[in-house]
Design an enzyme around this catalytic site. Structure first.
Site, PDB file in Angstrom:
ATOM      1  N   LYS A   1      -0.813   8.804  -4.785  1.00  0.00           N
ATOM      2  CA  LYS A   1      -0.436  10.215  -4.732  1.00  0.00           C
ATOM      3  C   LYS A   1       0.587  10.585  -5.805  1.00  0.00           C
ATOM      4  CE  LYS A   1       2.850  11.313  -2.235  1.00  0.00           C
ATOM      5  NZ  LYS A   1       3.879  11.578  -1.228  1.00  0.00           N
ATOM      6  N   THR A   2       1.641   9.782  -5.942  1.00  0.00           N
ATOM      7  CA  THR A   2       2.708  10.105  -6.900  1.00  0.00           C
ATOM      8  C   THR A   2       2.167  10.134  -8.325  1.00  0.00           C
ATOM      9  OG1 THR A   2       4.345   9.087  -5.441  1.00  0.00           O
ATOM     10  CG2 THR A   2       4.991   9.437  -7.728  1.00  0.00           C
TER      11      THR A   2
ATOM     12  N   ASP B   1       4.870  18.618  -2.714  1.00  0.00           N
ATOM     13  CA  ASP B   1       4.592  17.255  -2.247  1.00  0.00           C
ATOM     14  C   ASP B   1       4.833  17.186  -0.735  1.00  0.00           C
ATOM     15  OD1 ASP B   1       4.048  14.554  -2.244  1.00  0.00           O
ATOM     16  OD2 ASP B   1       6.070  13.968  -2.876  1.00  0.00           O
ATOM     17  N   GLU B   2       4.150  16.272  -0.052  1.00  0.00           N
ATOM     18  CA  GLU B   2       4.300  16.065   1.396  1.00  0.00           C
ATOM     19  C   GLU B   2       4.193  17.389   2.157  1.00  0.00           C
ATOM     20  OE1 GLU B   2       4.197  13.172   2.393  1.00  0.00           O
ATOM     21  OE2 GLU B   2       5.358  11.766   1.195  1.00  0.00           O
TER      22      GLU B   2
ATOM     23  N   GLN C   1      -0.287  11.561   8.181  1.00  0.00           N
ATOM     24  CA  GLN C   1       1.073  11.036   8.073  1.00  0.00           C
ATOM     25  C   GLN C   1       2.116  12.111   8.396  1.00  0.00           C
ATOM     26  OE1 GLN C   1       1.804   8.047   4.860  1.00  0.00           O
ATOM     27  NE2 GLN C   1      -0.169   8.724   4.074  1.00  0.00           N
TER      28      GLN C   1
ATOM     29  N   ARG D   1       1.759   0.544   6.245  1.00  0.00           N
ATOM     30  CA  ARG D   1       2.845   0.003   5.402  1.00  0.00           C
ATOM     31  C   ARG D   1       2.505  -1.411   4.940  1.00  0.00           C
ATOM     32  NH1 ARG D   1       3.854   4.069   3.616  1.00  0.00           N
ATOM     33  NH2 ARG D   1       2.117   4.729   4.913  1.00  0.00           N
TER      34      ARG D   1
END
Length: 757
Positions: free
Chosen positions: A32-33, A223-224, A254, A607
């Site tokens: 994503k980043t 973002d997010e 998430q 994770r």
């Protein structure tokens, strides 16, 4: 354009689509980043002025990382992008425009401590009970109102809100909010929530300001996006209304911050807000093995309210997910600690390759103690080590004072906690009197009428009587009964129970966990003396065993699942997978709450890169009572083909990869049985713990008044060791001893019971 060459087709399509509304659904570990940063770089490469780009993030760390990556592609122009957290970007705008809404440009920004301090002052002025109107609760109530764009005036006119406050016994909440807002305005100050609330006021009340920034920010990226609240959503929607070049990036799977006001509907309804939106799905997980990704998918698919996507991995198949059943949380900690030590050796890993994730902070206690016992170094992230948390230190200070009333630090810590009318002025008088008369502070406390006047003398005298009553209880009661009595009669339990904020609930759970630990200590069969003073010896040993504070140290990571979001580790342990713990008992009132808990489990599972361990305990203490625990429903929702059970199942169906449902039913039935029956056999594990020390025949503690560095000693539990350091003054001398089996430990000599060899 070299930076596009390393993107997969979905990532590249998302980067190159720069016009119109865009939603990028980014699955866990999908890069994503990289997509966000390359998309911004691509805009600049295509000739867009960086001053016309606004990128909103949720952390300063994310903004800094993105800017640095963009700079590598486009150079110094990246410095001109409007990029930062919601609060930092809109604080910058308010510095320019604040005078329009009656604030100076150099307005003060109150942090959380400033806000709570002001609230406490207002409560005092209004003569309100600060236990009923707890500052944390009031702060949370005001924050929630602002994030939902409810002004003080609207709050006081809303009959439903006022009725709720009255039902909760806090009819003055609206007046507190009004006074707080007036006081901030008068001081030229805004709190964190005001930075968004006042931006909304500015954009709504002054069309010319809205027009200005709509035309400045021709391209918006968020973002997010699944973590945005109503206030943030409205600001973004208004700014994007003219050009509609808005790109939101996130993953509904998430969304785990509803307790902070995040509204998952913002991302679920984005396609309704922008019917011509182009949706790009980043579905390839580059982080985890196929086994882990498949397991995560099998759980999250149970949520009804979600965006459709098919996350996959092209990494190796990987090992199955190991599921471990322990008898208790302490045994669970032991199993996890041993597994870490074993896997590190067998697979040539480092400690920093491991993470232990849990639902609540209180669960760290059992994990910390188990790791310390076999000298596995660890670091607690997003929190404080269990025995260093304020509420734990407060209660332990009462324990210390009960057994040693001359402990001046403990006395000063709790003499006015919970508040009992002994303020700083009274404490100063006690200190001065003790200094002048060469008395101990405790002597002044128990003779308060000689040194103080009126209400102060009564308050201090009553405190002394309370501590003396604790001393009497401790002489005849078990460690747990004494601890519970102190926690109740000191007022700590009541004070924390009445704080209904998220932080207050966590502190209350931590006190419960400390009492649980004391209950388990009182029932241990391997020690004869089980008083609270002996437990305090163990605590002193633990709290003085400081961890390495080097941020780059090779340590196991311990954290809540909320704190783990955005991180990844080769090996992950998710502990405490029990009904009413995970999912939380507080999250079972509605489908939306349960689905958020399931998303939290999904975040935890994703994770892990290479290996995932899951564990649960079949019994756990709660307020000193041993309760049976059911396995979490989330275990039942995992694809059984992905699991490896590290115990003999209770039914043949499970042996062939069946269901945990009958396991839960078995424990429900067992919950009706008495725990006076023999305990179930402990889970068999391959132990790497040192063997228990068998004391020398006729073992008897020596007089340690002449103990010196270099002497050989024997401890009943820790075995033989050598004194390497002595520090402090009698009666509180601490000995640092290197034990052959356990390594270096610190002990208080007055408790240690050492035999000089």
């Amino acid at each position: 354009m070299d930076y596009l060459a390393g993107l997969n087709p979905s990532q590249r399509a998302a980067v190159e689509q720069t016009k119109g509304p865009v939603m990028i659904v980014a699955g866990a570990g999908s890069g994503k980043t990289r997509v966000i940063t390359y998309r911004v770089a691509h805009l600049i490469r295509k000739g867009v002025d960086p001053f016309n780009i606004l990128v909103l993030t949720f952390t300063n760390k994310a903004a800094k990382e993105m800017r640095e990556r963009i700079m590598k592609v486009v150079g110094q122009e990246a410095k001109n992008i409007w990029m930062g957290t919601f609060h930092s970007v809109f604080a910058r705008i308010l510095r320019v425009e604040a005078e329009l809404i009656g604030y100076p440009r150099n307005f003060t920004i109150y942090d959380t401590d400033d806000t709570k301090s002001l609230i406490r002052a207002i409560l005092k002025e209004m003569n309100l009970d600060d236990k009923l109107y707890n500052a944390n609760h009031v702060y949370g109530r005001i924050s929630s109102a602002k994030n939902n764009l409810i002004s003080p005036q609207e709050y006081n006119k809303n009959e439903a809100i006022m009725a709720e406050d009255i039902a909760n016994g806090r009819p003055q909440m609206g007046q507190i909010y009004m006074t707080y807002a007036q006081r901030c305005y008068r001081a030229g100050a805004m709190d964190f929530d005001d930075l968004l609330f006042k931006t909304n006021v500015l954009l709504n009340k002054y069309p010319e300001v809205l027009h200005k920034y709509q035309h400045q920010f021709k391209y918006l990226m968020v973002d997010e996006y699944q973590d945005t609240n109503f206030s943030q959503y409205l600001i973004v929607k208004r700014l994007a209304a003219v050009n509609e070049n808005i790109c939101v990036v996130g993953d509904d799977a998430q969304s785990i911050y509803a307790f902070r006001g995040a509204n998952i509907q913002n991302i679920l309804n984005f396609q309704k807000d922008y019917p011509d939106v182009q949706v790009f799905k980043l579905e390839q997980n580059y982080r985890s093995t196929k086994m882990i990704v498949n397991a995560a998918n099998s759980v999250i698919e149970k949520n009804q309210n979600q965006l459709e996507k098919n996350v996959f991995s092209e990494n190796e198949d990987g090992e199955k997910i190991k599921v471990v059943r322990a008898f208790s949380d302490n045994e669970e900690g032991k199993i996890v600690a041993e597994a870490i030590a074993q896997e590190r050796t067998l697979k040539n890993l480092q400690y920093k390759d491991f993470a232990i994730l849990y639902r609540t902070n209180a669960q760290s206690r059992a994990m910390e103690e188990a790791l310390r016992k076999i000298n596995v170094p660890y670091k607690l992230y997003g929190g404080t080590s269990f025995y260093q948390r304020k509420e734990i230190k407060d209660l332990i200070a009462y324990f210390r004072l009960t057994f040693n009333p001359n402990d001046e630090e403990a006395l000063k810590r709790v003499i006015n906690y919970p508040r009992r009318g002994i303020g700083d002025t009274t404490l100063e008088k006690i200190l001065v009197a003790a200094d002048q008369q060469q008395y101990r502070l405790w002597d002044v406390v128990v003779n308060a009428q000689m040194f103080l006047d009126g209400r102060s003398a009564n308050a201090v005298g009553n405190f002394g009587l309370m501590i003396q009553s604790f001393q009497a209880v401790a002489k005849t009661n078990s460690a747990f009964d004494t601890a519970m009595h102190i926690a109740q009669h000191a007022g700590i339990l009541k004070d924390l129970y009445e704080d209904k904020s998220v932080e207050g609930l966590s502190r209350y759970e931590n006190i419960q966990e400390l009492l649980n630990g004391i209950k388990e200590f009182s029932e241990r069969e391997d020690i004869e003396e089980k008083g609270l003073d002996v437990f305090m010896q163990d605590v002193a040993l633990l709290t003085n065993d400081d961890n390495d504070k080097d941020p780059n140290a090779d340590t196991v990571s311990l954290m809540t699942i909320h704190a783990s979001k955005g991180l990844e580790f080769p090996v992950v342990f998710i502990v405490g997978l029990e009904e009413n713990l995970f999912p939380s008992q507080l999250s079972l009132n509605s489908r939306s709450e349960l689905e958020e808990e399931r998303r939290l489990f999904y975040v935890a599972v994703t994770r892990a890169e290479k290996k995932l361990h899951l564990s649960y305990a079949t019994s756990r203490y709660r307020w000193g009572t041993l309760n049976n625990c059911e396995p979490s429903r989330f275990l039942d929702e995992l694809n059984p083909a992905c699991l490896e059970l590290d115990f003999k199942p209770r039914n043949t169906m499970m042996e062939t990869g069946g269901s945990f449902q009958s396991e839960r039913m078995a424990w429900k039935q067992k919950d009706t049985e008495s725990f006076s029956k023999p305990k179930p056999k402990m889970v068999k594990t391959t132990s790497i713990l040192p063997k228990a020390h068998v004391p020398t025949a006729g073992f008897a503690p020596s007089d340690t008044s002449a103990l010196q560095v270099g002497m050989e000693v024997e401890h009943e539990r820790f075995g033989f060791g050598k004194v390497v350091n002595l520090e402090g003054n009698r009666p509180d001398i601490k000995a640092t001893i290197f034990f052959k089996e356990l390594g270096q430990k610190q002990l208080l000599l007055k408790f240690a019971k050492l035999r000089i060899v």
